[in-house]
Design a protein around this motif. Sequence first.
Motif, PDB file in Angstrom:
ATOM      1  N   GLN A  46     -24.208  57.704 -34.230  1.00 46.87           N
ATOM      2  CA  GLN A  46     -23.252  57.909 -35.509  1.00 46.87           C
ATOM      3  C   GLN A  46     -23.859  56.851 -36.382  1.00 46.87           C
ATOM      4  N   ILE A  47     -24.858  56.224 -36.243  1.00 49.21           N
ATOM      5  CA  ILE A  47     -25.279  55.120 -37.152  1.00 49.21           C
ATOM      6  C   ILE A  47     -25.731  55.751 -38.361  1.00 49.21           C
ATOM      7  N   PRO A  48     -26.697  56.865 -38.357  1.00 49.96           N
ATOM      8  CA  PRO A  48     -27.266  57.277 -39.431  1.00 49.96           C
ATOM      9  C   PRO A  48     -25.790  58.124 -40.519  1.00 49.96           C
ATOM     10  N   ALA A  49     -24.809  58.584 -39.551  1.00 47.53           N
ATOM     11  CA  ALA A  49     -23.678  59.070 -40.426  1.00 47.53           C
ATOM     12  C   ALA A  49     -23.200  57.972 -41.098  1.00 47.53           C
ATOM     13  N   LEU A  50     -22.868  56.799 -40.643  1.00 45.13           N
ATOM     14  CA  LEU A  50     -22.541  55.535 -41.295  1.00 45.13           C
ATOM     15  C   LEU A  50     -23.274  55.105 -42.455  1.00 45.13           C
ATOM     16  N   VAL A  51     -24.570  55.327 -42.244  1.00 46.82           N
ATOM     17  CA  VAL A  51     -25.624  54.782 -43.288  1.00 46.82           C
ATOM     18  C   VAL A  51     -25.353  55.968 -44.572  1.00 46.82           C
ATOM     19  N   ASP A  52     -25.146  57.177 -44.202  1.00 47.32           N
ATOM     20  CA  ASP A  52     -24.892  58.141 -45.248  1.00 47.32           C
ATOM     21  C   ASP A  52     -23.742  57.792 -46.032  1.00 47.32           C
ATOM     22  N   SER A  53     -22.585  57.501 -45.383  1.00 42.09           N
ATOM     23  CA  SER A  53     -21.275  57.344 -45.917  1.00 42.09           C
ATOM     24  C   SER A  53     -21.455  56.088 -46.884  1.00 42.09           C
ATOM     25  N   VAL A  54     -22.096  54.996 -46.406  1.00 40.64           N
ATOM     26  CA  VAL A  54     -22.508  53.629 -47.188  1.00 40.64           C
ATOM     27  C   VAL A  54     -23.184  54.217 -48.569  1.00 40.64           C
ATOM     28  N   ARG A  55     -24.063  54.875 -48.397  1.00 35.44           N
ATOM     29  CA  ARG A  55     -24.903  55.295 -49.457  1.00 35.44           C
ATOM     30  C   ARG A  55     -23.949  56.121 -50.495  1.00 35.44           C
ATOM     31  N   ALA A  56     -22.957  56.886 -49.789  1.00 34.27           N
ATOM     32  CA  ALA A  56     -22.201  57.574 -50.906  1.00 34.27           C
ATOM     33  C   ALA A  56     -21.192  56.629 -51.443  1.00 34.27           C
ATOM     34  N   ALA A  57     -21.059  55.381 -51.053  1.00 32.62           N
ATOM     35  CA  ALA A  57     -19.976  54.538 -51.576  1.00 32.62           C
ATOM     36  C   ALA A  57     -21.044  53.644 -52.588  1.00 32.62           C
ATOM     37  N   GLY A  58     -22.249  53.813 -52.673  1.00 41.06           N
ATOM     38  CA  GLY A  58     -22.885  53.168 -53.818  1.00 41.06           C
ATOM     39  C   GLY A  58     -23.949  52.220 -53.464  1.00 41.06           C
ATOM     40  N   LEU A  59     -24.138  52.084 -52.163  1.00 42.76           N
ATOM     41  CA  LEU A  59     -25.228  51.192 -51.704  1.00 42.76           C
ATOM     42  C   LEU A  59     -26.594  51.899 -51.442  1.00 42.76           C
ATOM     43  N   GLU A  60     -27.552  51.164 -52.019  1.00 43.18           N
ATOM     44  CA  GLU A  60     -28.965  51.664 -51.609  1.00 43.18           C
ATOM     45  C   GLU A  60     -29.617  51.175 -50.495  1.00 43.18           C
ATOM     46  N   ILE A  61     -29.479  51.935 -49.167  1.00 44.15           N
ATOM     47  CA  ILE A  61     -29.724  51.520 -47.955  1.00 44.15           C
ATOM     48  C   ILE A  61     -31.111  51.865 -47.809  1.00 44.15           C
ATOM     49  N   ASP A  62     -31.834  50.978 -47.167  1.00 45.23           N
ATOM     50  CA  ASP A  62     -33.271  51.221 -46.322  1.00 45.23           C
ATOM     51  C   ASP A  62     -33.109  50.969 -45.049  1.00 45.23           C
ATOM     52  N   PHE A  63     -33.040  52.086 -44.142  1.00 40.88           N
ATOM     53  CA  PHE A  63     -32.626  51.942 -42.578  1.00 40.88           C
ATOM     54  C   PHE A  63     -34.383  52.282 -42.042  1.00 40.88           C
ATOM     55  N   VAL A  64     -34.543  51.378 -41.020  1.00 42.24           N
ATOM     56  CA  VAL A  64     -35.474  51.422 -40.225  1.00 42.24           C
ATOM     57  C   VAL A  64     -35.404  51.183 -38.856  1.00 42.24           C
ATOM     58  N   THR A  65     -36.037  51.750 -37.794  1.00 44.89           N
ATOM     59  CA  THR A  65     -35.850  51.152 -36.483  1.00 44.89           C
ATOM     60  C   THR A  65     -37.356  51.125 -36.159  1.00 44.89           C
ATOM     61  N   SER A  66     -37.405  50.246 -34.890  1.00 42.89           N
ATOM     62  CA  SER A  66     -38.725  50.177 -34.211  1.00 42.89           C
ATOM     63  C   SER A  66     -38.479  49.852 -32.805  1.00 42.89           C
ATOM     64  N   GLY A  67     -39.580  49.936 -31.940  1.00 45.91           N
ATOM     65  CA  GLY A  67     -39.315  49.769 -30.521  1.00 45.91           C
ATOM     66  C   GLY A  67     -38.789  51.160 -29.562  1.00 45.91           C
ATOM     67  N   GLU A  68     -38.738  50.869 -28.350  1.00 46.75           N
ATOM     68  CA  GLU A  68     -38.309  51.908 -27.606  1.00 46.75           C
ATOM     69  C   GLU A  68     -36.872  51.845 -27.546  1.00 46.75           C
ATOM     70  N   PRO A  69     -35.839  52.701 -27.809  1.00 46.92           N
ATOM     71  CA  PRO A  69     -34.804  52.533 -27.461  1.00 46.92           C
ATOM     72  C   PRO A  69     -34.333  52.552 -25.966  1.00 46.92           C
ATOM     73  N   ALA A  70     -33.335  51.758 -25.744  1.00 44.72           N
ATOM     74  CA  ALA A  70     -33.000  51.656 -24.377  1.00 44.72           C
ATOM     75  C   ALA A  70     -31.471  52.355 -24.133  1.00 44.72           C
ATOM     76  N   GLU A  71     -31.105  52.545 -23.087  1.00 44.97           N
ATOM     77  CA  GLU A  71     -29.846  53.135 -22.924  1.00 44.97           C
ATOM     78  C   GLU A  71     -28.809  51.986 -22.471  1.00 44.97           C
ATOM     79  N   LEU A  72     -27.703  52.211 -23.576  1.00 42.85           N
ATOM     80  CA  LEU A  72     -26.559  51.013 -23.584  1.00 42.85           C
ATOM     81  C   LEU A  72     -25.332  51.720 -23.112  1.00 42.85           C
ATOM     82  N   SER A  73     -24.483  50.677 -22.674  1.00 41.71           N
ATOM     83  CA  SER A  73     -23.104  51.106 -22.080  1.00 41.71           C
ATOM     84  C   SER A  73     -22.414  51.491 -23.511  1.00 41.71           C
ATOM     85  N   ALA A  74     -21.049  52.129 -23.322  1.00 36.84           N
ATOM     86  CA  ALA A  74     -20.088  52.261 -24.364  1.00 36.84           C
ATOM     87  C   ALA A  74     -19.822  50.994 -25.086  1.00 36.84           C
ATOM     88  N   GLY A  75     -19.582  50.094 -24.410  1.00 35.29           N
ATOM     89  CA  GLY A  75     -19.084  48.775 -24.838  1.00 35.29           C
ATOM     90  C   GLY A  75     -20.300  48.358 -25.818  1.00 35.29           C
TER      91      GLY A  75
END
Length: 448
Positions: free
Chosen positions: A282-311
Amino acid sequence: MTRGGLDSIARRRVPRAVVDVVMALLMVVGGLGMPVQAPEGPVLRDPDVWRVLLVLLSGVPLAVHRKWPLPVVLVVALAVGLLQAFRYIPPPVGEHGTTIGVSFVMLAVAVFVTAVRSTGRTATLMLAVLVPAFVVGEILMVPDYRTAAAVTMTGLLVVAWAFGRLFQGRKAMATEALERAAAVEREQAANARAAVAQERAHIARELHDIVAHNVSLMVVQTIAADRVQDRDGAKAHELHRSIEETGRAAVTELRRLLVVLRTDDEEDDDPSRQPPQPTMDQIPALVDSVRAAGLEIDFVTSGEPAELSAGFELAVYRVIQEAFTNTLKHAGRTSAQLSLTWRRDGHLVLHVCDAGRRPGHEETPPGQALKGAGHGLVGMRERVAAVGGTLHTGERPSGGYCVHATIPLPGHETTGPDATPPGDPGGITCPDPALPHSRGTSEGDTPP
C-alpha cells in the motif's frame, strides 16, 4: 380487508396538518351551508358579503391551529360571536328552544383540540377567557333568555375543554407506559447481554486452562522425545505423534476460545471494527495520497524485494507515513524523495528526504496531516528499534530534512549504527543524528 389490516390502519396517527385542514373545511362549508332562515326559527339577517367574511374568519384560521393554537381558537370564538351578534346565526337558546348550530359545534371542537394540544396552563387560560366573554355576550345579545344562553354556552365550552384535558391525560399516560415498557425491554436486553458475557468468560477460563495444559504437555513431550531420540527411535516417533495430536487439540480449543470471546456485535461488515493494518503493497497508494496533499514525490525502489512479516511491513509503512506527515507539517508543499533499497547483505534501507520549505510557502494546515500518523520522531525510532533496525534523522547540507532507516531482513543479524550506509540516493548525505535539529517539532517530534 383482514383484521390485521384494520388494526394497522387504526394504529396510524393522522397528521396534525390533516386534522386542521379538515376542521377548517368543515367550519367553512358548514357555516356557508346553513339555511338562511329556519321554518320555525328566529328571524335572521339576509346573507351578504360580511356573512361570508365572518364564516371564513371562523374557519380558515383552523388550518394553522397546530402552530398557534391559542390565538386561532380566540379568533374563531370572536368570529362566531360576531356571527351571532349580527344575527347571521341563531342564538344557542331562544323562544324556539335550544339551537346548537354548526358554528357552535365547530367552536367546541376547536376548544377540544386546543385543550389536547396545549399545556395545562394554556388550556386553563383559554377557558378563563372564553367562558366570561361568552357569558357577557349572551347576556347582552339574548336578554330575554340570558341565563339559559349563558349556561348553555358555558356548559358547551367546559365540556369540550374537560374532554380535551381528559384525552390529553390518557395520551400522556399511554406515552409514559410505552416509555416504561421500552426501558424495561432495554434493561432486560442489557441483563441478558451481561449474563451471556459472564457465561462466555467462564467458558473462556475453562478453555484457557485446557489450552495451557495442552501446551505444557507438548513442552514435556518435546523434551522427552529429544532425550530418547538416539536411544529409542520408536519411542521418539510415538512422542512426536502425541505432540502432533496435542498440538491439534490445542489449536481446536483456541478456535473455540476465539468463537466464545467474539461478541454478537462483531460482524464482518461492522464499520466500527479496526481496519486491516497496512502493508508495503500500500506504499504506492500512500505516495499518491501525499501527492494529492501537495508534495512532489520521487519514488524509486532498487534491489530484489524479500518477504517480510506483517510487523516488519507495518513498521516500514508507518515510518514512511510519519516522515511524509512531518514534511507536510514543517516544510509545506515541497519536493521529496522516497527510496527503498533491498541490499544483498540482508538489509532494507529507507530514505525520505525533502528539499525544505520553498520561499513564500506557509506550513500545511494541521487538517491535511495524514490519517494514522502523528507520533513524530519518537514513534519512528520505536518502530524501527522494534524490528532491530536503526534510524538517523537530521538536516541535509543542501537544505531540507532526511529520514534514514536501516532495517535487517528476517534471518539476518541486527544492525547497529556502524552498519548504516553513509550516503543516500543522489549523493545526499544523511547527517549524524547527534547533530542539532533546526526544524520545529510538535508533540512527539522531539528526538530522544
